[in-house]
Design a protein around this motif. Structure first.
Motif, PDB file in Angstrom:
ATOM      1  N   VAL A  88       9.528 -18.486  -5.082  1.00  0.00           N
ATOM      2  CA  VAL A  88       8.460 -18.048  -4.181  1.00  0.00           C
ATOM      3  C   VAL A  88       7.725 -19.197  -3.511  1.00  0.00           C
ATOM      4  CG1 VAL A  88       8.106 -15.793  -5.229  1.00  0.00           C
ATOM      5  CG2 VAL A  88       6.779 -17.718  -6.038  1.00  0.00           C
ATOM      6  N   GLU A  89       7.454 -20.272  -4.235  1.00  0.00           N
ATOM      7  CA  GLU A  89       6.742 -21.393  -3.620  1.00  0.00           C
ATOM      8  C   GLU A  89       7.576 -22.032  -2.514  1.00  0.00           C
ATOM      9  OE1 GLU A  89       3.951 -24.008  -5.980  1.00  0.00           O
ATOM     10  OE2 GLU A  89       5.246 -23.193  -7.564  1.00  0.00           O
ATOM     11  N   GLY A  90       8.869 -22.158  -2.739  1.00  0.00           N
ATOM     12  CA  GLY A  90       9.756 -22.729  -1.726  1.00  0.00           C
ATOM     13  C   GLY A  90       9.825 -21.880  -0.476  1.00  0.00           C
ATOM     14  N   ALA A  91       9.541 -20.582  -0.618  1.00  0.00           N
ATOM     15  CA  ALA A  91       9.551 -19.670   0.530  1.00  0.00           C
ATOM     16  C   ALA A  91       8.184 -19.572   1.191  1.00  0.00           C
ATOM     17  CB  ALA A  91      10.015 -18.283   0.075  1.00  0.00           C
ATOM     18  N   GLY A  92       7.223 -20.386   0.732  1.00  0.00           N
ATOM     19  CA  GLY A  92       5.897 -20.368   1.325  1.00  0.00           C
ATOM     20  C   GLY A  92       4.988 -19.276   0.779  1.00  0.00           C
ATOM     21  N   LEU A  93       5.363 -18.663  -0.330  1.00  0.00           N
ATOM     22  CA  LEU A  93       4.557 -17.624  -0.964  1.00  0.00           C
ATOM     23  C   LEU A  93       3.724 -18.237  -2.090  1.00  0.00           C
ATOM     24  CD1 LEU A  93       7.401 -14.969  -1.163  1.00  0.00           C
ATOM     25  CD2 LEU A  93       5.487 -14.977   0.439  1.00  0.00           C
ATOM     26  N   PRO A  94       2.674 -17.548  -2.537  1.00  0.00           N
ATOM     27  CA  PRO A  94       1.846 -18.096  -3.619  1.00  0.00           C
ATOM     28  C   PRO A  94       2.633 -18.238  -4.918  1.00  0.00           C
ATOM     29  CG  PRO A  94       0.765 -16.225  -2.557  1.00  0.00           C
ATOM     30  CD  PRO A  94       2.149 -16.284  -2.013  1.00  0.00           C
ATOM     31  N   ALA A  95       2.295 -19.253  -5.684  1.00  0.00           N
ATOM     32  CA  ALA A  95       2.936 -19.472  -6.983  1.00  0.00           C
ATOM     33  C   ALA A  95       2.577 -18.336  -7.931  1.00  0.00           C
ATOM     34  CB  ALA A  95       2.478 -20.803  -7.570  1.00  0.00           C
ATOM     35  N   CYS A  96       3.374 -18.156  -8.953  1.00  0.00           N
ATOM     36  CA  CYS A  96       3.164 -17.094  -9.949  1.00  0.00           C
ATOM     37  C   CYS A  96       2.142 -17.531 -10.990  1.00  0.00           C
ATOM     38  CB  CYS A  96       4.484 -16.737 -10.619  1.00  0.00           C
ATOM     39  SG  CYS A  96       5.652 -15.923  -9.532  1.00  0.00           S
ATOM     40  N   THR A  97       0.950 -17.858 -10.573  1.00  0.00           N
ATOM     41  CA  THR A  97      -0.111 -18.264 -11.475  1.00  0.00           C
ATOM     42  C   THR A  97      -0.973 -17.047 -11.767  1.00  0.00           C
ATOM     43  OG1 THR A  97      -0.115 -20.461 -10.485  1.00  0.00           O
ATOM     44  CG2 THR A  97      -2.030 -19.859 -11.804  1.00  0.00           C
ATOM     45  N   VAL A  98      -0.922 -16.561 -12.995  1.00  0.00           N
ATOM     46  CA  VAL A  98      -1.636 -15.353 -13.367  1.00  0.00           C
ATOM     47  C   VAL A  98      -3.128 -15.621 -13.405  1.00  0.00           C
ATOM     48  CG1 VAL A  98      -1.969 -13.681 -15.223  1.00  0.00           C
ATOM     49  CG2 VAL A  98       0.326 -14.458 -14.652  1.00  0.00           C
TER      50      VAL A  98
ATOM     51  N   ALA B  25       0.826  -1.207   0.000  1.00  0.00           N
ATOM     52  CA  ALA B  25       0.000   0.000   0.000  1.00  0.00           C
ATOM     53  C   ALA B  25       0.860   1.257   0.000  1.00  0.00           C
ATOM     54  CB  ALA B  25      -0.936   0.004   1.199  1.00  0.00           C
ATOM     55  N   SER B  26       2.082   1.155   0.516  1.00  0.00           N
ATOM     56  CA  SER B  26       3.006   2.286   0.532  1.00  0.00           C
ATOM     57  C   SER B  26       3.694   2.473  -0.817  1.00  0.00           C
ATOM     58  CB  SER B  26       4.063   2.077   1.619  1.00  0.00           C
ATOM     59  OG  SER B  26       4.839   0.920   1.309  1.00  0.00           O
ATOM     60  N   ASP B  27       3.318   1.671  -1.805  1.00  0.00           N
ATOM     61  CA  ASP B  27       3.887   1.655  -3.152  1.00  0.00           C
ATOM     62  C   ASP B  27       5.311   1.108  -3.184  1.00  0.00           C
ATOM     63  OD1 ASP B  27       1.505   2.626  -4.079  1.00  0.00           O
ATOM     64  OD2 ASP B  27       2.172   4.706  -4.210  1.00  0.00           O
ATOM     65  N   ASP B  28       5.751   0.486  -2.096  1.00  0.00           N
ATOM     66  CA  ASP B  28       7.035  -0.220  -2.094  1.00  0.00           C
ATOM     67  C   ASP B  28       6.847  -1.542  -2.816  1.00  0.00           C
ATOM     68  OD1 ASP B  28       8.400   1.708  -0.633  1.00  0.00           O
ATOM     69  OD2 ASP B  28       7.809   0.823   1.286  1.00  0.00           O
ATOM     70  N   ALA B  29       7.909  -2.014  -3.447  1.00  0.00           N
ATOM     71  CA  ALA B  29       7.839  -3.283  -4.177  1.00  0.00           C
ATOM     72  C   ALA B  29       8.922  -4.222  -3.682  1.00  0.00           C
ATOM     73  CB  ALA B  29       8.008  -3.039  -5.672  1.00  0.00           C
ATOM     74  N   GLN B  30       8.573  -5.490  -3.589  1.00  0.00           N
ATOM     75  CA  GLN B  30       9.528  -6.554  -3.319  1.00  0.00           C
ATOM     76  C   GLN B  30       9.478  -7.488  -4.507  1.00  0.00           C
ATOM     77  OE1 GLN B  30       9.016  -8.542   0.413  1.00  0.00           O
ATOM     78  NE2 GLN B  30       8.704  -6.639   1.531  1.00  0.00           N
ATOM     79  N   VAL B  31      10.651  -7.927  -4.959  1.00  0.00           N
ATOM     80  CA  VAL B  31      10.732  -8.746  -6.158  1.00  0.00           C
ATOM     81  C   VAL B  31      11.451 -10.043  -5.826  1.00  0.00           C
ATOM     82  CG1 VAL B  31      11.576  -8.832  -8.534  1.00  0.00           C
ATOM     83  CG2 VAL B  31      10.796  -6.662  -7.572  1.00  0.00           C
ATOM     84  N   ARG B  32      10.877 -11.161  -6.270  1.00  0.00           N
ATOM     85  CA  ARG B  32      11.467 -12.484  -6.068  1.00  0.00           C
ATOM     86  C   ARG B  32      11.339 -13.280  -7.352  1.00  0.00           C
ATOM     87  NH1 ARG B  32      12.754 -10.112  -2.241  1.00  0.00           N
ATOM     88  NH2 ARG B  32      12.308 -10.448  -0.058  1.00  0.00           N
ATOM     89  N   LEU B  33      12.274 -14.167  -7.597  1.00  0.00           N
ATOM     90  CA  LEU B  33      12.154 -15.085  -8.721  1.00  0.00           C
ATOM     91  C   LEU B  33      10.946 -15.986  -8.512  1.00  0.00           C
ATOM     92  CD1 LEU B  33      15.784 -16.313  -9.525  1.00  0.00           C
ATOM     93  CD2 LEU B  33      14.172 -15.253 -11.113  1.00  0.00           C
ATOM     94  N   CYS B  34      10.171 -16.177  -9.554  1.00  0.00           N
ATOM     95  CA  CYS B  34       8.992 -17.037  -9.434  1.00  0.00           C
ATOM     96  C   CYS B  34       9.381 -18.457  -9.032  1.00  0.00           C
ATOM     97  CB  CYS B  34       8.211 -17.051 -10.746  1.00  0.00           C
ATOM     98  SG  CYS B  34       7.197 -15.570 -10.975  1.00  0.00           S
TER      99      CYS B  34
END
Length: 140
Positions: free
Chosen positions: A108-118, A96-105
């Motif tokens: 992300v799944e290995g880190a427990g984040l959602p997969a890059c499924t558009v 919401a602060s317009d900051d961005a975090q970028v990770r290789l797709c």
């Protein structure tokens, strides 16, 4: 005597406060930033450019974004996927602060984040996925 009153009154005060548990995800107010909402309003080309700027702003090399699409909401972040001209796919999390975090797709799944499924607003390579499977565009 005063000590005994204090020991007895402390638990009573806690009971009087009611439920002091942490709010659940449904109870939290979602705060959105201008960039989060603005990405949905941009043309395909301008959205690709904005995501490229988010990627290069973190020091990652990306000459051009060949496709981008909305993945979904993760906690209080909007997750987008973008593919650079070198074939690397990036998950871009916008706060919401317009900051961005970028990770290789790939990571992300290995880190427990959602997969890059558009799920929506696909361009470039992702639009081919939508054309092959229209159900990919169900989220909004």
């Amino acid at each position: 005597m005063l000590r005994a009153i204090t020991l007895i009154s402390a638990p009573l005060l806690l009971i009087a406060c009611g439920d002091v548990s942490a709010p659940t995800n449904e109870d939290r107010t979602q705060v959105r930033g201008e960039m989060q909402d603005g990405l949905f309003e941009l043309s395909d080309m301008n959205r690709d450019i904005a995501l490229r700027r988010a990627i290069t702003g973190t020091g990652i090399r990306c000459q051009r974004v060949d496709g981008s699409g909305y993945v979904g909401r993760y906690d209080n972040l909007d997750q987008w996927a973008a593919t650079c001209e070198d074939g690397r796919q990036w998950a871009v999390f916008i706060a919401a602060s317009d900051d961005a975090q970028v990770r290789l797709c790939d990571d992300v799944e290995g880190a427990g984040l959602p997969a890059c499924t558009v799920t929506d607003k696909a361009t470039g390579i992702y639009s081919e996925v939508q054309a092959a499977d229209p159900s990919v565009n169900e989220a909004g």
